[in-house]
Design an enzyme around this catalytic site. Structure first.
Site, mmCIF file in Angstrom:
data_model
loop_
_atom_site.group_PDB
_atom_site.id
_atom_site.type_symbol
_atom_site.label_atom_id
_atom_site.label_comp_id
_atom_site.label_asym_id
_atom_site.label_seq_id
_atom_site.Cartn_x
_atom_site.Cartn_y
_atom_site.Cartn_z
ATOM 1 N N GLU A 92 0.813 -0.994 0.159
ATOM 2 C CA GLU A 92 0.176 0.011 -0.077
ATOM 3 C C GLU A 92 0.677 1.471 0.038
ATOM 4 O O GLU A 92 0.560 2.169 -0.555
ATOM 5 C CB GLU A 92 -0.853 -0.215 1.585
ATOM 6 C CG GLU A 92 -1.964 -0.829 1.343
ATOM 7 C CD GLU A 92 -1.310 -2.410 2.272
ATOM 8 O OE1 GLU A 92 -1.975 -2.932 2.597
ATOM 9 O OE2 GLU A 92 -0.016 -2.614 2.150
ATOM 10 N N CYS A 118 -2.056 -2.866 7.364
ATOM 11 C CA CYS A 118 -1.598 -3.053 8.696
ATOM 12 C C CYS A 118 -1.971 -1.223 9.370
ATOM 13 O O CYS A 118 -2.455 -0.462 8.610
ATOM 14 C CB CYS A 118 -0.584 -2.937 8.837
ATOM 15 S SG CYS A 118 0.824 -1.284 8.529
ATOM 16 N N CYS A 121 -0.069 1.430 7.443
ATOM 17 C CA CYS A 121 -0.320 2.136 5.447
ATOM 18 C C CYS A 121 -1.968 2.459 5.899
ATOM 19 O O CYS A 121 -2.158 3.080 5.490
ATOM 20 C CB CYS A 121 -0.772 0.730 5.120
ATOM 21 S SG CYS A 121 0.941 -0.323 4.975
#
Length: 175
Positions: A92, A118, A121
């Protein structure tokens, strides 16, 4: 029925039926991008798409530019300095950093990813102005990082959804 309407209806009935829908197309690009990852355990790809379904950027998880992949620790256990976690750039983040156009174009965009983002990101997705996350797997749903990620996305009104997959559909690329 008029002649031109009849011809149009006949032509439409001849149109190909087994094409990819937008979600399948962009997720396939994410999966293809993930194949560039040298991570032996987890390969993740990302594809950022504008609100009018134009690809803005792609990325995959890997080492920073200039870092020799062969000298990189790819392990998952042991001293944190000897594992991949402190060094890898997530898909990402790479997709956001790879984008070379106007930041304004990322506003209202969507990001397609293999794995639910996560918390780190998620913060970058939010800051970039991306408004929807489409993902395939949420295998780390019970971890603090993903729980925090969902809290961040919810608080900032970024939608997320698991992509419905037609298990009978297979995408094969021959070169």
């Amino acid at each position: 029925m008029k002649g031109s309407e009849k011809n149009m209806k006949e032509n439409n009935s001849q149109a190909r039926k087994n094409y990819l829908n937008w979600d399948e197309y962009f997720m396939a690009i994410s999966k293809l991008s993930a194949m560039r990852s040298k991570d032996p355990h987890t390969q993740v790809g990302a594809c950022i798409v504008s609100k009018d379904n134009r690809i803005l950027s792609i990325g995959y998880n890997g080492t920073p530019n200039g870092f020799n992949d062969n000298d990189f620790p790819w392990g998952r256990e042991g001293n944190p300095l000897d594992t991949k976690y402190l060094y890898v750039v997530h898909a990402e983040r790479n997709a956001i950093l790879n984008y070379r156009g106007s930041r304004k174009d990322l506003e209202e965009a969507k990001i397609y990813v293999d794995l639910f983002p996560c918390n780190e990101c998620a913060k970058e997705i939010i800051q970039a102005g991306i408004k929807e996350v489409i993902y395939l797997s949420d295998k780390y749903a019970d971890t603090d990082g993903v729980i925090a990620s969902k809290r961040l996305l919810d608080a900032c009104h970024v939608k997320y959804r698991k992509m419905k997959v037609d298990s009978s559909k297979e995408i094969v690329i021959k070169m």
